[in-house]
Design a protein around this motif. Structure first.
Motif, PDB file in Angstrom:
ATOM      1  N   GLY A 130       0.847  -1.181   0.000  1.00 46.49           N
ATOM      2  CA  GLY A 130       0.000   0.000   0.000  1.00 46.49           C
ATOM      3  C   GLY A 130       0.882   1.230   0.000  1.00 46.49           C
ATOM      4  O   GLY A 130       2.114   1.126   0.078  1.00 46.49           O
ATOM      5  N   GLU A 131       0.267   2.378  -0.052  1.00 50.87           N
ATOM      6  CA  GLU A 131       1.046   3.636  -0.080  1.00 50.87           C
ATOM      7  C   GLU A 131       1.937   3.760   1.146  1.00 50.87           C
ATOM      8  O   GLU A 131       3.099   4.170   1.059  1.00 50.87           O
ATOM      9  CB  GLU A 131       0.093   4.837  -0.160  1.00 50.87           C
ATOM     10  N   ALA A 132       1.419   3.358   2.307  1.00 48.57           N
ATOM     11  CA  ALA A 132       2.146   3.568   3.561  1.00 48.57           C
ATOM     12  C   ALA A 132       3.407   2.708   3.646  1.00 48.57           C
ATOM     13  O   ALA A 132       4.386   3.098   4.293  1.00 48.57           O
ATOM     14  CB  ALA A 132       1.229   3.263   4.741  1.00 48.57           C
ATOM     15  N   SER A 133       3.392   1.540   3.006  1.00 51.50           N
ATOM     16  CA  SER A 133       4.526   0.615   3.136  1.00 51.50           C
ATOM     17  C   SER A 133       5.439   0.626   1.913  1.00 51.50           C
ATOM     18  O   SER A 133       6.401  -0.150   1.858  1.00 51.50           O
ATOM     19  CB  SER A 133       4.019  -0.807   3.391  1.00 51.50           C
ATOM     20  N   ASN A 134       5.177   1.500   0.966  1.00 53.33           N
ATOM     21  CA  ASN A 134       5.946   1.474  -0.280  1.00 53.33           C
ATOM     22  C   ASN A 134       7.422   1.791  -0.053  1.00 53.33           C
ATOM     23  O   ASN A 134       8.300   1.144  -0.628  1.00 53.33           O
ATOM     24  CB  ASN A 134       5.354   2.441  -1.298  1.00 53.33           C
ATOM     25  N   GLU A 135       7.712   2.780   0.780  1.00 51.53           N
ATOM     26  CA  GLU A 135       9.113   3.147   1.009  1.00 51.53           C
ATOM     27  C   GLU A 135       9.865   2.013   1.712  1.00 51.53           C
ATOM     28  O   GLU A 135      11.049   1.779   1.444  1.00 51.53           O
ATOM     29  CB  GLU A 135       9.192   4.430   1.835  1.00 51.53           C
TER      30      GLU A 135
END
Length: 331
Positions: A130-135
């Motif tokens: 998801g966006e939150a775990s992309n980095e």
């Protein structure tokens, strides 16, 4: 993805998908209906399956030479090519798992933690984020824990998934091919599979004839090709130097004039599939000659693409087609 080298062997393989979101897994099950897939909601269960229950041995372990191999089975030192194309008789080959797709956020352990625990050296790993775990997935990629990461919010997500699956299935066999090539004496052996001109020709023929699996036949770079219904094609290759050696032998053995002329004019090239055929004298070569096409790559080659060769010495009833395998899957 542009290939720098052809694989010595390739066949469709299975996927394993791990995500605690049951509805998401169900949607992937529908979208990936043309693939053989294992689905797990619990990463601990998936890990137990991969590290303990799943015992598949890659083809390369069966293709390296053993002390029992005869001289005639050793055209490339360290590699038994006969055993490579005998993989077509392995009815379990499509069940081999090459690609993992795992969610980043899961109970018990996250995606990177899960991937670190997997014992397989060859499995290609994709992290779904998801966006939150992309980095954090980027960090896992940079550390070599995963091979790819894909945002679940990507436009055309399913198409992105399928494109990456195709690339990673190829990469799985690239790793196995690397092992095989590390075992052979270089001396320009199999140099053709790294020749861009030959790679382009090979890929074009595979697309045109809808080839789904292929197997190296000899050290010249000949291949056995199969479509999903196990219809066989044969791509036969000879270097100029190899063809000239055959011409010299045919002339010395006083081959019939039509045979010798066809070889000398580079109009045809011979292919002998079995050791019995290989032992035939040049006086009997005529029925083993096929139209030759010149190919200018890093070296001069001649090839013949054969789609009407009777598969002599092939036990067709023992070969499971990919189409039949998919039909037999329990959905």
């Amino acid at each position: 993805m542009k290939k720098n080298r052809l694989n010595i062997c390739y066949y469709p393989t299975s996927l394993i998908l791990v995500d605690d979101n049951k509805k998401f897994l169900q949607s992937l099950r529908l979208g990936l209906s043309d693939y053989s897939c294992y689905f797990y909601e619990n990463p601990k269960n998936a890990l137990d399956f991969l590290n303990n229950s799943y015992q598949y041995e890659p083809f390369i372990n069966r293709s390296l030479l053993s002390e029992e191999d005869s001289f005639f089975e050793q055209p490339v030192a360290g590699l038994n090519i006969k055993k490579i194309h005998h993989e077509i008789y392995n009815s379990n080959r499509y069940e081999e798992i090459s690609v993992l797709l795992a969610d980043y956020s899961m109970p018990y352990m996250n995606g990177p933690e899960f991937c670190k625990e997997i014992k397989s050296k060859y499995l290609q790993k994709v992290m779904l984020t998801g966006e939150a775990s992309n980095e954090l997935a980027i960090v896992a990629f940079n550390e070599g824990i995963i091979n790819k990461f894909i945002l679940k919010s990507s436009i055309g997500f399913l198409n992105v998934i399928m494109d990456n699956i195709q690339e990673l299935q190829e990469n799985y066999f690239i790793k196995l091919t690397d092992i095989a090539l590390s075992k052979i004496n270089k001396n320009n052996v199999l140099s053709i599979i790294e020749d861009p001109v030959f790679i382009e020709l090979f890929n074009k023929l595979c697309r045109k004839h809808q080839i789904v699996e292929y197997y190296l036949l000899d050290e010249q770079g000949s291949y056995l090709l199969l479509d999903k219904n196990k219809k066989m094609k044969w791509l036969i290759v000879k270097k100029e130097s190899e063809l000239q050696s055959l011409i010299n032998f045919a002339a010395f053995e006083e081959a019939p004039e039509p045979v010798l002329n066809a070889l000398q004019n580079r109009e045809k090239l011979p292919y002998f599939h079995t050791e019995v055929e290989l032992a035939k004298p040049p006086s009997e070569w005529e029925k083993y000659l096929y139209p030759a096409v010149k190919l200018h790559g890093k070296e001069l080659y001649y090839y013949s693409f054969i789609d009407d060769l009777t598969p002599l010495n092939m036990e067709m009833e023992k070969i499971l087609s990919y189409s039949k395998f998919l039909d037999n899957l329990v959905i």
